[in-house]
Motif scaffolding. Structure first.
Motif, PDB file in Angstrom:
ATOM      1  N   ALA A  36      55.727  75.292  14.293  1.00 54.94           N
ATOM      2  CA  ALA A  36      54.813  76.437  14.251  1.00 54.94           C
ATOM      3  C   ALA A  36      55.323  77.569  15.137  1.00 54.94           C
ATOM      4  O   ALA A  36      55.208  78.749  14.776  1.00 54.94           O
ATOM      5  N   ARG A  37      55.901  77.227  16.288  1.00 54.12           N
ATOM      6  CA  ARG A  37      56.466  78.256  17.184  1.00 54.12           C
ATOM      7  C   ARG A  37      57.620  78.982  16.512  1.00 54.12           C
ATOM      8  O   ARG A  37      57.808  80.179  16.719  1.00 54.12           O
ATOM      9  N   ALA A  38      58.382  78.243  15.727  1.00 55.41           N
ATOM     10  CA  ALA A  38      59.546  78.841  15.062  1.00 55.41           C
ATOM     11  C   ALA A  38      59.132  79.880  14.018  1.00 55.41           C
ATOM     12  O   ALA A  38      59.934  80.708  13.625  1.00 55.41           O
ATOM     13  N   GLN A  39      57.876  79.862  13.599  1.00 55.08           N
ATOM     14  CA  GLN A  39      57.407  80.810  12.597  1.00 55.08           C
ATOM     15  C   GLN A  39      57.090  82.181  13.181  1.00 55.08           C
ATOM     16  O   GLN A  39      56.726  83.094  12.459  1.00 55.08           O
ATOM     17  N   GLY A  40      57.172  82.310  14.500  1.00 56.84           N
ATOM     18  CA  GLY A  40      56.972  83.628  15.098  1.00 56.84           C
ATOM     19  C   GLY A  40      55.627  83.802  15.752  1.00 56.84           C
ATOM     20  O   GLY A  40      55.182  82.958  16.510  1.00 56.84           O
ATOM     21  N   ASP A  41      54.955  84.918  15.470  1.00 60.10           N
ATOM     22  CA  ASP A  41      53.717  85.360  16.111  1.00 60.10           C
ATOM     23  C   ASP A  41      52.690  84.233  16.233  1.00 60.10           C
ATOM     24  O   ASP A  41      52.094  83.799  15.250  1.00 60.10           O
ATOM     25  N   LEU A  42      52.455  83.774  17.462  1.00 58.39           N
ATOM     26  CA  LEU A  42      51.542  82.659  17.697  1.00 58.39           C
ATOM     27  C   LEU A  42      50.072  83.080  17.666  1.00 58.39           C
ATOM     28  O   LEU A  42      49.196  82.251  17.468  1.00 58.39           O
TER      29      LEU A  42
END
Length: 158
Positions: A36-42
């Protein structure tokens, strides 16, 4: 902290759950958070929030199980001199005197109680009424639906 009564099989089930949480669930949650972090905007990432919530649940359950197991007092009813009476860990078959329905319950600690598996807590009204009783005894249980009467049909210590 007070001792937490458990049956040997209940302690084993809790140990297995703890092992599964540490070796399967925890790594899966860590991987889900990393993905999920790798997908960008948290801030707008629903997968990240769901994974963090799952992580909080898993870590909380691990702490709960570790606390329970560290304070466990394993009670083996077969090692007790109980002379045919219902005690902690015993499996008791009862018959509802009104309906004739037969029920079988094992009296266990709060941490291992599971009504779907017919394991009732030693602190439940039914278990409290059964403790110390023998085959043939009639017990009154004050339940939310009113007073029920049961006859103790059988007691075993598995």
């Amino acid at each position: 902290m007070a001792a937490i009564p458990l049956t040997a099989s209940g302690a084993e089930r809790l140990q297995q759950e703890l092992h599964r949480l540490k070796t399967v669930e925890r790594p899966e949650v860590i991987n889900a958070i990393a993905e999920a972090r790798a997908q960008g905007d948290l801030s707008e990432n629903a997968e990240y929030e769901a994974a963090r919530e799952r992580q909080a649940f898993v870590e909380g359950r691990i702490q709960e199980l570790e606390g329970t197991l560290s304070n466990a007092q394993i009670i083996d009813p077969t090692a007790l001199d109980v002379d045919g009476t219902a005690v902690f860990g015993a499996t008791v078959e009862i018959e509802d005197l009104e309906s004739g329905e037969r029920l079988t319950y094992q009296i266990v600690g709060d941490a291992e109680a599971d009504i779907r598996a017919n394991r009732i807590s030693v602190s439940s009204p039914v278990a409290r009424a059964l403790i110390g009783k023998s085959e043939g005894d009639v017990v009154e249980v004050k339940a939310p639906a009113g007073i029920r009467e049961y006859e103790v049909v059988g007691i075993s210590y598995i």
